[in-house]
Design an enzyme around this catalytic site. Sequence first.
Site, short mmCIF file in Angstrom:
data_model
loop_
_atom_site.label_atom_id
_atom_site.label_comp_id
_atom_site.label_asym_id
_atom_site.label_seq_id
_atom_site.Cartn_x
_atom_site.Cartn_y
_atom_site.Cartn_z
N SER A 23 -3.67 -12.48 -39.87
CA SER A 23 -4.10 -13.74 -40.47
C SER A 23 -4.10 -14.87 -39.58
CB SER A 23 -3.37 -13.94 -41.69
OG SER A 23 -3.86 -15.45 -42.00
N HIS B 203 -8.50 -12.28 -39.84
CA HIS B 203 -8.81 -12.80 -41.32
C HIS B 203 -8.44 -14.36 -40.97
CE1 HIS B 203 -8.01 -12.86 -45.63
NE2 HIS B 203 -7.13 -13.91 -45.41
N ASP C 201 -8.05 -18.05 -43.08
CA ASP C 201 -7.76 -18.88 -44.00
C ASP C 201 -8.38 -19.92 -44.18
OD1 ASP C 201 -6.20 -16.70 -45.87
OD2 ASP C 201 -4.92 -16.75 -43.96
N MET D 218 -8.22 -23.43 -46.40
CA MET D 218 -7.83 -24.24 -47.79
C MET D 218 -8.24 -25.50 -47.59
SD MET D 218 -3.97 -23.01 -47.11
CE MET D 218 -3.45 -20.97 -46.91
N HIS E 186 -11.69 -16.21 -45.44
CA HIS E 186 -11.19 -16.28 -47.07
C HIS E 186 -11.12 -17.81 -47.59
CE1 HIS E 186 -7.21 -15.83 -49.41
NE2 HIS E 186 -8.15 -15.92 -50.22
N MET F 217 -10.15 -20.65 -49.74
CA MET F 217 -9.28 -20.95 -50.92
C MET F 217 -9.76 -22.43 -51.01
SD MET F 217 -5.81 -19.21 -49.71
CE MET F 217 -6.53 -18.89 -47.90
N MET G 68 -4.91 -10.89 -54.09
CA MET G 68 -3.67 -11.68 -53.25
C MET G 68 -2.50 -10.90 -53.89
SD MET G 68 -4.90 -13.82 -51.49
CE MET G 68 -3.51 -14.63 -51.16
N GLY H 61 -2.09 -19.88 -50.81
CA GLY H 61 -1.49 -21.42 -50.16
C GLY H 61 -0.68 -21.36 -48.99
N PHE H 62 0.18 -20.32 -48.76
CA PHE H 62 1.05 -20.25 -47.62
C PHE H 62 1.22 -19.04 -47.10
CE2 PHE H 62 1.77 -23.98 -50.34
CZ PHE H 62 1.67 -25.14 -49.49
N GLY H 63 1.65 -19.06 -45.87
CA GLY H 63 2.02 -17.61 -45.17
C GLY H 63 3.38 -17.63 -45.43
N ASP I 211 -3.49 -9.04 -49.18
CA ASP I 211 -3.17 -10.27 -48.45
C ASP I 211 -1.99 -11.06 -48.93
OD1 ASP I 211 -3.36 -12.55 -47.00
OD2 ASP I 211 -5.40 -13.39 -47.85
N GLY I 212 -0.92 -11.12 -48.51
CA GLY I 212 0.57 -11.91 -48.68
C GLY I 212 1.38 -10.93 -48.69
N GLY I 213 2.63 -11.31 -47.70
CA GLY I 213 3.80 -10.49 -47.62
C GLY I 213 3.74 -9.13 -47.11
N GLY J 53 0.03 -12.04 -41.56
CA GLY J 53 0.20 -13.11 -40.97
C GLY J 53 1.48 -13.37 -40.17
C1 DX5 Z 1 -2.36 -17.04 -48.07
C2 DX5 Z 1 -3.36 -16.55 -47.27
C3 DX5 Z 1 -2.75 -15.44 -46.46
C4 DX5 Z 1 -1.57 -15.65 -45.54
C5 DX5 Z 1 -0.93 -14.51 -45.66
O1 DX5 Z 1 -2.52 -18.18 -48.84
O2 DX5 Z 1 -4.31 -16.14 -47.99
O3 DX5 Z 1 -4.02 -14.59 -45.76
O4 DX5 Z 1 -1.97 -15.93 -44.06
O5 DX5 Z 1 0.39 -14.66 -44.74
P1 DX5 Z 1 1.62 -13.69 -44.77
O6 DX5 Z 1 1.22 -12.41 -44.22
O7 DX5 Z 1 2.52 -14.46 -43.77
O8 DX5 Z 1 2.17 -13.53 -46.35
ZN ZN Z 2 -5.99 -14.95 -46.80
#
Ligand code: DX5
Ligand code: ZN
Length: 228
Positions: A21, A46, A48, A50, A79, A81, A150, A155-157, A185-187, A207
Amino acid sequence: MNYPGKNPWPGLTGPALIAPSLLSVDFARAGKQIDQVLKAGAEVLHVDIMDGHFVPNLSMGPPVVEKIRRYTRAPLDVHLMVTDPEFFLEPFALAGADSLNFHVEATDKPVELIGRIRRMGLGVGVTVKPATPAEAIAPVADLIDLVLVMTVEPGFGGQSFMETMLPKIEAIRAMLAETQRLEVDGGINPQTARRCRDAGADVLVAGNNVFAAPDPAKAVKELRSAID
Ligand code: DX5
Ligand code: ZN
């Protein structure tokens, strides 16, 4: 209108794909880091988007996607958002997205949006937030290439993986054909990627695990060995 993108999903073979990401890329060194992760075997980038409304954060707009498009031939999985995906399909398609994922929570016209993305020749994904149940994708399950689940609040990495999403991943996998992709996607790190893979996911977005690592290439390879 001429859209430069091309639906990447049918052309990407192999059981599981890694999609770093770019939210977490070091933008001052983006080209170098993109080269590193692609050389290490990541298949997709990927991206993102926002808007500060759908999620409480801002990221990048069409001009940034256009620059990335000019830099690399790797498929761009965008993606969205955003509160108004209908408005943003066109600018991101023109900027060079290969696949557009919109949130089911953001529209009451998903079939119309899917039709528009198809007519642009791009891959089509629908995305569900953690609180949205698997059933929300049922009306459109036959029309799309990919579902993005998700595994954190968007919203945040750098957030922690929500393991309560694993049953939803299984439920959505059961609603899809083998040729359709299930993205998480996420964590995502090697441990959570493995668990998602076992639950039926086959596109792993990562990410921070990749771009905040001292060696992004090594991080991609570690993800690969965890999921294959
Ligand atoms: C969060 C994004 C993700 C983000 C994931 O809203 O959609 O794509 O970049 O980041 P990590 O892998 O650090 O959780
Ligand atoms: Zn994403």
